[in-house]
Scaffold this motif. Structure first.
Motif, PDB file in Angstrom:
ATOM      1  N   LYS A  65      -2.942  -1.725  10.591  1.00  0.00           N
ATOM      2  CA  LYS A  65      -3.111  -0.247  10.173  1.00  0.00           C
ATOM      3  C   LYS A  65      -4.763  -0.133   9.939  1.00  0.00           C
TER       4      LYS A  65
ATOM      5  N   ILE B 129      -7.990   2.736   8.694  1.00  0.00           N
ATOM      6  CA  ILE B 129      -8.393   4.078   8.044  1.00  0.00           C
ATOM      7  C   ILE B 129      -9.982   4.502   8.585  1.00  0.00           C
TER       8      ILE B 129
ATOM      9  N   TYR C  63       0.253  -0.740   3.903  1.00  0.00           N
ATOM     10  CA  TYR C  63       0.004   0.817   4.178  1.00  0.00           C
ATOM     11  C   TYR C  63      -1.458   1.157   4.097  1.00  0.00           C
ATOM     12  N   HIS C  64      -1.662   2.371   4.607  1.00  0.00           N
ATOM     13  CA  HIS C  64      -3.080   3.019   4.876  1.00  0.00           C
ATOM     14  C   HIS C  64      -3.676   2.934   3.335  1.00  0.00           C
TER      15      HIS C  64
ATOM     16  N   GLY D 266      -6.054   7.803   9.617  1.00  0.00           N
ATOM     17  CA  GLY D 266      -5.865   6.561  10.024  1.00  0.00           C
ATOM     18  C   GLY D 266      -4.891   6.286  11.229  1.00  0.00           C
TER      19      GLY D 266
ATOM     20  N   THR E 268      -0.792   7.197  13.892  1.00  0.00           N
ATOM     21  CA  THR E 268      -1.064   8.007  12.966  1.00  0.00           C
ATOM     22  C   THR E 268      -1.011   7.534  11.593  1.00  0.00           C
ATOM     23  N   SER E 269      -1.372   8.078  10.441  1.00  0.00           N
ATOM     24  CA  SER E 269      -1.027   7.644   9.149  1.00  0.00           C
ATOM     25  C   SER E 269      -0.336   8.685   8.373  1.00  0.00           C
TER      26      SER E 269
ATOM     27  N   TYR F 189      -2.086  10.171   5.348  1.00  0.00           N
ATOM     28  CA  TYR F 189      -3.622  10.704   5.687  1.00  0.00           C
ATOM     29  C   TYR F 189      -3.781  11.660   6.729  1.00  0.00           C
TER      30      TYR F 189
ATOM     31  N   ILE G 273       4.216   6.203  13.505  1.00  0.00           N
ATOM     32  CA  ILE G 273       4.030   5.842  12.231  1.00  0.00           C
ATOM     33  C   ILE G 273       4.832   4.669  11.843  1.00  0.00           C
TER      34      ILE G 273
END
Length: 123
Positions: A22, A24, A47-48, A71, A88-89, A92, A121
């Motif tokens: 991942k 950001i 995780y982001h 992210g 995508t996040s 966020y 995701i």
């Protein structure tokens, strides 16, 4: 009236892995977000939000602040000089694709880049 919106200056591009993890996009600034630099941070964390927490720890000593601006997932292959973003996040949201393109083009100008935002995701 034609209003030209200023884009943030390009900041860091930190990718601390091979394969996919991942990432950001963050706006890094000291006092005023308008003076910030847009950065991409990709760390091998689950995780982001963990990436954001870890990066914030590194900038605290310089009295810097980060606002996360989305992210996704980043795949890097140094042997073939390719970078791909997608996804995508969940926390966020989508990053601004133009920011992702600008940062990666600046830091990896001779690499093949495939920059997309998708609905994927990862938990």
């Amino acid at each position: 009236v034609n209003v030209c919106k200023m884009q943030p200056e390009i900041g860091e591009c930190i990718i601390e892995h091979e394969g996919d993890h991942k990432y950001i996009i963050g706006l890094i600034y000291k006092d005023n977000p308008k003076d910030g630099k847009i950065s991409l941070i990709s760390l091998p964390l689950k995780y982001h939000s963990h990436i954001a927490e870890k990066y914030r720890e590194t900038i605290e000593a310089d009295d810097l602040t980060m606002t996360v601006r989305g992210g996704g997932i980043l795949t890097i292959d140094p042997a073939n000089k390719t970078i791909r973003t997608y996804g995508t996040s969940g926390g966020y949201g989508d990053p601004n694709i133009k920011d992702v393109e600008r940062i990666l083009a600046h830091h990896y100008p001779s690499w093949t880049r495939s920059i997309t935002i998708t609905s994927e995701i990862r938990g």
